[in-house]
Design a protein around this motif. Structure first.
Motif, PDB file in Angstrom:
ATOM      1  N   THR A 146       0.834  -1.198   0.000  1.00 10.73           N
ATOM      2  CA  THR A 146       0.000   0.000   0.000  1.00 10.73           C
ATOM      3  C   THR A 146       0.875   1.257   0.000  1.00 10.73           C
ATOM      4  N   ASP A 174      -5.482  -1.375  -5.106  1.00 11.98           N
ATOM      5  CA  ASP A 174      -4.800  -2.072  -4.019  1.00 11.98           C
ATOM      6  C   ASP A 174      -5.580  -3.327  -3.618  1.00 11.98           C
ATOM      7  N   ASP A 175      -4.856  -4.378  -3.291  1.00  9.59           N
ATOM      8  CA  ASP A 175      -5.464  -5.625  -2.809  1.00  9.59           C
ATOM      9  C   ASP A 175      -6.505  -6.199  -3.763  1.00  9.59           C
ATOM     10  N   ARG A 224       4.340  -3.402   9.427  1.00  5.17           N
ATOM     11  CA  ARG A 224       3.286  -2.682  10.141  1.00  5.17           C
ATOM     12  C   ARG A 224       3.344  -2.996  11.635  1.00  5.17           C
TER      13      ARG A 224
END
Ligand code: ADP
Ligand code: MG
Length: 449
Positions: free
Chosen positions: A161, A217-218, A316
């Motif tokens: 991302t 995204d994704d 993350r």
């Protein structure tokens, strides 16, 4: 009621936990059975939610003799220095970020939904992401003339991302007139559903087809969703034919996304496919250093090394730990030391360092290949089962301390020679099969997260 609850919690919790976490909670109001509380920032919010909400609710309910619900909000910042250091950096927005929710239409220019904090400058490149990083830079410098589409894939929390937003931000900065649009595939789907429901398909189509750069995204989320895939297919074609840049991310290689239509898969393979792997220790150290600096946290070298070595490969999560450490240091006014970090992350690290079981490995491998665990354990010779089975055996040997016979036992009572054979086979195959190597890394990443 809140005062009494506090008094009770003070007696129940250790003084340190109480003063670090509970004291930073601010009571706002009670509305019937809903108790509204505030904390100064997102990291305290996450921590409190994870560790203290059940006990707070229980205590409130006991004292008030009502089954309360608790809502935890982030306080709107009043004066800049009520919470020192940690939350004041642009890296940490004071309120939940608009990230994947509403598209942000920056006024007067053509950027939709981009998260401006994700830039190339803030992205640490290392051997694990070098290729994707270079490809993303190339696309950003020359949209629609280098790699189209660019397909970036990799495990959770490894920077997809971030990278795809960096492409958008760089293009937008250089070419403010270009229409750049970031969407998660889920949001694309939701908007499509709404447009269908309210008969606004023309609007929907015009919107996406007028973009100069489309970042999705994704994309794995639209797998299996027929109507969404069809619409995305047409959007893709329209943009591609008019030489517009498309960047797509996914958690898997196109071939491995179950339920992805063949025609989309083949289009994803037209351009360049770049993977992001788990960061190595050096890259993790570099990321930690950068994030610590951004957040005004002083990290001694031994702490950086400890975190890079002992914690997850999910960036993350790494970031989350760092922020917890920073919050703890600033709330208790103590410097960050190795001992303190070990204490703050104690529970998490114990859980992380727990050895994986063969069953967990089989389950994750089965999920990745979209087959059943029982089939992996079976002796069926189907091609679609043999590879996942061998990969699971290989990973069981790598990630657990089980012996060959023990692994054989768990795989439905197979002979140890079968296990050895499978492992040798995978070892040999990964030597020159790049895709398999990357798949195995992706699964490992999923397992260790
Ligand atoms: P993904 O989309 O792959 O799940 P994200 O892009 O959301 O992962 O990354 C998770 C967090 O980790 C983000 O805050 C991001 O800024 C950070 N991050 C990931 N990789 C890097 C990197 N190489 N350098 C700096 N930050 C990174
Ligand atoms: Mg992501």
């Amino acid at each position: 009621l809140w005062q009494e609850t506090l008094a009770h919690l003070e007696r129940t919790l250790t003084p340190q936990h109480f003063s670090t976490w509970i004291k930073s909670i601010h009571f706002v109001e009670i509305d019937k059975d809903l108790v509204i509380l505030e904390v100064p920032n997102r990291f305290i919010l996450d921590w409190v939610r994870e560790h203290y909400i059940p006990i707070i609710r229980e205590t409130l309910s006991q004292i008030g003799a009502v089954a309360y619900r608790v809502q935890l909000n982030i306080a709107q910042r009043k004066s800049p220095d009520t919470t020192p250091q940690v939350p004041s950096s642009p890296e940490i927005p004071p309120a939940p970020p608009a990230r994947d929710s509403e598209p942000i239409s920056r006024e007067g220019c053509g950027a939709y939904g981009l998260n401006s904090k994700y830039t190339f400058e803030e992205f640490v490149s290392g051997s694990s992401n070098q290729f994707a990083f270079a490809a993303a830079m190339a696309v950003a410098n020359n949209p629609a003339t280098t790699y189209n589409p660019l397909f970036i894939y990799g495990g959770v929390g490894l920077g997809k991302t971030h990278l795809v937003n960096a492409v958008g931000n760089a293009i937008h900065k250089k070419n403010p007139e270009m229409r750049v649009c970031y969407y998660t595939s889920e949001k694309f789907m939701n908007e499509l559903i709404n447009s269908l429901r309210y008969a606004k398909m023309d609007e929907f189509r015009n919107k996406f087809r007028s973009m100069d750069v489309l970042l999705i995204d994704d994309v794995q989320f639209i797998a299996g969703k027929e109507r969404t895939q069809e619409e995305f297919f047409h959007t893709f074609n329209a943009l591609y034919e008019s030489h517009k840049q498309i960047v797509v991310t996914s958690d898997k290689f196109p071939k491995e996304i179950p339920g992805l239509e063949e025609r989309l898969r083949s289009r994803f393979e037209w351009g360049l496919i770049a993977d992001i792997q788990s960061p190595d220790v050096e890259t993790k150290q570099a990321i930690l250093k950068m994030k610590a600096e951004q957040n005004g946290i002083f990290l001694p070298e031994d702490v950086t090394l400890f975190l890079a070595n002992s914690v997850t490969s999910n960036v993350r999560e790494l970031e989350g730990y760092l922020i917890r450490i920073g919050a703890y240091a600033s709330l208790t006014s103590t410097p960050v030391t190795l001992a303190m970090v070990k204490e703050v992350l104690k529970d998490i690290l114990v859980e992380k360092n727990r050895e994986l079981t063969v069953e967990e490995i089989m389950k994750t491998v089965a999920a990745h290949y979209n087959v059943r665990v029982s089939d992996i354990k079976s002796s069926k010779r189907l091609k679609a089962l043999v590879l996942p089975r061998q990969v699971a055996m290989y990973l069981s040997r790598q990630l657990t301390s089980c012996s060959y016979p023990e692994i054989g036992e768990r795989f439905g009572g197979k002979d140890h020679s079968t296990i050895i054979h499978a492992i040798k086979k995978i070892e040999k195959q990964t030597e020159d099969d790049f895709q398999l190597r990357s798949t195995i890394n992706t699964i490992k990443n999923a397992l260790t997260n």
